[in-house]
Design a protein around this motif. Sequence first.
Motif, PDB file in Angstrom:
ATOM      1  N   LEU A 135     -96.216  71.676  41.895  1.00  0.00           N
ATOM      2  CA  LEU A 135     -97.622  72.932  42.355  1.00  0.00           C
ATOM      3  C   LEU A 135     -98.386  72.212  41.342  1.00  0.00           C
ATOM      4  O   LEU A 135     -99.055  73.062  41.343  1.00  0.00           O
ATOM      5  N   LEU A 136     -98.687  71.258  39.891  1.00  0.00           N
ATOM      6  CA  LEU A 136     -99.301  71.009  39.423  1.00  0.00           C
ATOM      7  C   LEU A 136    -101.215  70.493  39.937  1.00  0.00           C
ATOM      8  O   LEU A 136    -102.267  71.205  39.872  1.00  0.00           O
ATOM      9  N   GLY A 137    -100.942  70.066  41.281  1.00  0.00           N
ATOM     10  CA  GLY A 137    -102.157  70.220  41.336  1.00  0.00           C
ATOM     11  C   GLY A 137    -102.979  71.011  42.360  1.00  0.00           C
ATOM     12  O   GLY A 137    -104.089  69.930  43.759  1.00  0.00           O
ATOM     13  N   LYS A 138    -101.996  71.651  42.349  1.00  0.00           N
ATOM     14  CA  LYS A 138    -102.626  72.931  43.325  1.00  0.00           C
ATOM     15  C   LYS A 138    -103.275  74.413  42.496  1.00  0.00           C
ATOM     16  O   LYS A 138    -102.834  75.804  43.142  1.00  0.00           O
ATOM     17  N   SER A 139    -102.823  73.748  41.158  1.00  0.00           N
ATOM     18  CA  SER A 139    -103.097  75.514  40.746  1.00  0.00           C
ATOM     19  C   SER A 139    -104.195  75.997  41.267  1.00  0.00           C
ATOM     20  O   SER A 139    -103.792  77.251  40.736  1.00  0.00           O
ATOM     21  N   SER A 140    -105.437  75.726  41.319  1.00  0.00           N
ATOM     22  CA  SER A 140    -106.487  76.161  41.230  1.00  0.00           C
ATOM     23  C   SER A 140    -106.551  77.024  43.025  1.00  0.00           C
ATOM     24  O   SER A 140    -106.740  78.701  42.748  1.00  0.00           O
ATOM     25  N   GLU A 141    -105.867  76.432  43.628  1.00  0.00           N
ATOM     26  CA  GLU A 141    -104.950  77.466  44.892  1.00  0.00           C
ATOM     27  C   GLU A 141    -104.028  78.161  44.533  1.00  0.00           C
ATOM     28  O   GLU A 141    -103.725  79.326  45.365  1.00  0.00           O
ATOM     29  N   LEU A 142    -103.246  77.284  44.434  1.00  0.00           N
ATOM     30  CA  LEU A 142    -102.248  79.435  43.457  1.00  0.00           C
ATOM     31  C   LEU A 142    -102.224  80.589  43.067  1.00  0.00           C
ATOM     32  O   LEU A 142    -102.361  81.327  43.731  1.00  0.00           O
ATOM     33  N   PHE A 143    -103.826  79.784  42.016  1.00  0.00           N
ATOM     34  CA  PHE A 143    -103.930  80.805  41.535  1.00  0.00           C
ATOM     35  C   PHE A 143    -105.240  82.190  42.307  1.00  0.00           C
ATOM     36  O   PHE A 143    -104.629  83.140  42.198  1.00  0.00           O
ATOM     37  N   SER A 144    -105.615  81.517  42.961  1.00  0.00           N
ATOM     38  CA  SER A 144    -106.292  82.176  44.345  1.00  0.00           C
ATOM     39  C   SER A 144    -105.277  82.585  45.127  1.00  0.00           C
ATOM     40  O   SER A 144    -105.178  84.156  45.248  1.00  0.00           O
ATOM     41  N   ASP A 145    -104.512  82.230  45.249  1.00  0.00           N
ATOM     42  CA  ASP A 145    -103.030  82.585  46.991  1.00  0.00           C
ATOM     43  C   ASP A 145    -102.812  84.222  46.352  1.00  0.00           C
ATOM     44  O   ASP A 145    -102.736  85.364  46.467  1.00  0.00           O
ATOM     45  N   VAL A 146    -101.622  83.682  44.963  1.00  0.00           N
ATOM     46  CA  VAL A 146    -101.178  84.910  44.466  1.00  0.00           C
ATOM     47  C   VAL A 146    -102.234  86.129  44.098  1.00  0.00           C
ATOM     48  O   VAL A 146    -101.517  87.272  44.201  1.00  0.00           O
ATOM     49  N   ARG A 147    -103.412  85.876  43.628  1.00  0.00           N
ATOM     50  CA  ARG A 147    -103.946  86.706  43.286  1.00  0.00           C
ATOM     51  C   ARG A 147    -104.312  87.986  44.120  1.00  0.00           C
ATOM     52  O   ARG A 147    -105.048  88.723  44.235  1.00  0.00           O
ATOM     53  N   ALA A 148    -104.234  87.305  45.827  1.00  0.00           N
ATOM     54  CA  ALA A 148    -104.944  87.711  46.954  1.00  0.00           C
ATOM     55  C   ALA A 148    -103.312  88.285  46.986  1.00  0.00           C
ATOM     56  O   ALA A 148    -103.892  89.186  48.349  1.00  0.00           O
ATOM     57  N   GLY A 149    -102.322  88.332  46.695  1.00  0.00           N
ATOM     58  CA  GLY A 149    -100.992  88.462  47.281  1.00  0.00           C
ATOM     59  C   GLY A 149    -100.518  87.980  48.468  1.00  0.00           C
ATOM     60  O   GLY A 149     -99.773  88.849  48.526  1.00  0.00           O
ATOM     61  N   THR A 150    -101.126  86.270  48.285  1.00  0.00           N
ATOM     62  CA  THR A 150    -100.367  86.102  49.867  1.00  0.00           C
ATOM     63  C   THR A 150    -100.219  84.713  49.013  1.00  0.00           C
ATOM     64  O   THR A 150    -101.219  84.326  49.286  1.00  0.00           O
ATOM     65  N   LEU A 151     -98.962  84.162  49.582  1.00  0.00           N
ATOM     66  CA  LEU A 151     -99.070  82.811  49.079  1.00  0.00           C
ATOM     67  C   LEU A 151     -98.438  82.429  50.760  1.00  0.00           C
ATOM     68  O   LEU A 151     -97.088  82.580  51.257  1.00  0.00           O
ATOM     69  N   PRO A 152     -98.952  81.347  51.174  1.00  0.00           N
ATOM     70  CA  PRO A 152     -98.765  80.665  52.580  1.00  0.00           C
ATOM     71  C   PRO A 152     -97.507  79.317  52.142  1.00  0.00           C
ATOM     72  O   PRO A 152     -97.804  78.214  51.669  1.00  0.00           O
ATOM     73  N   LEU A 153     -96.720  79.466  52.987  1.00  0.00           N
ATOM     74  CA  LEU A 153     -95.770  78.739  53.034  1.00  0.00           C
ATOM     75  C   LEU A 153     -95.596  77.689  54.052  1.00  0.00           C
ATOM     76  O   LEU A 153     -95.459  78.083  55.651  1.00  0.00           O
ATOM     77  N   ASN A 154     -94.193  76.848  54.506  1.00  0.00           N
ATOM     78  CA  ASN A 154     -94.339  75.866  55.734  1.00  0.00           C
ATOM     79  C   ASN A 154     -93.119  75.422  55.579  1.00  0.00           C
ATOM     80  O   ASN A 154     -92.377  74.935  54.741  1.00  0.00           O
ATOM     81  N   THR A 155     -91.782  75.433  56.223  1.00  0.00           N
ATOM     82  CA  THR A 155     -90.871  74.622  56.280  1.00  0.00           C
ATOM     83  C   THR A 155     -90.330  73.910  57.594  1.00  0.00           C
ATOM     84  O   THR A 155     -91.204  74.033  58.086  1.00  0.00           O
ATOM     85  N   PHE A 156     -90.155  72.735  56.969  1.00  0.00           N
ATOM     86  CA  PHE A 156     -90.309  71.459  58.366  1.00  0.00           C
ATOM     87  C   PHE A 156     -88.477  71.025  58.004  1.00  0.00           C
ATOM     88  O   PHE A 156     -88.362  70.537  56.990  1.00  0.00           O
TER      89      PHE A 156
END
Length: 201
Positions: A135-156
């Motif tokens: 997740l290191l390369g997604k830190s800014s997006e992850l921070f924004s998603d967590v603050r917004a309260g929703t974490l988008p994920l996908n299973t394949f």
Amino acid sequence: MKAAYGGDASPRRRTCRNVCLAATAAVFVATIVLVILCLTVFKAKNPTTTVNSAVLKDLDVSLNIPRVSVDVNLTLGVDLSVKNPNKVGFKYKNSTASLNYRGTQVGEAQIGSGKISADQTKPMNVTLTIMADRLLGKSSELFSDVRAGTLPLNTFTKISGKVIVLGIFKIHVVSTSSCDFSIDVGNRTVGQQRCTHKTKL
């Protein structure tokens, strides 16, 4: 003596010829029947992989606002089922299920090889855990998603194997399932899933 010998040989030749013709006709008919069976009753069909549900087993979120960073530990339980619509067994090799965040694979689980009998649906359960280093390369997006309260994920999920028709023909198949969903960080629940399934002979 020659005339007598020749008289006996002609019926024998006719008998041998008739036997050969009958054998050839039998082989021809058997081949036609085999082809018809392969194209109808035993025609290979695509196994279907379905994600029945995804359950949040563990979620720990630590938000550091001054540093604009976040630590996420997440474990997801995925309930799968693979349906084999064929009239023969489907053997699958070691396969994988992955957990993805915004196009990046952040977790993976192995699905051991096995066999699914004819017309059987086999349930499978896998546990997917986020690997924090991915997740290191997604830190800014992850921070924004967590603050917004929703974490988008996908299973394949990808399951590869083969169907053996009449013990002769080996047909390789690949079945995949991709599901998009979101994690409600506040309520720690899994939102509605949107899944697509693909199969390939």
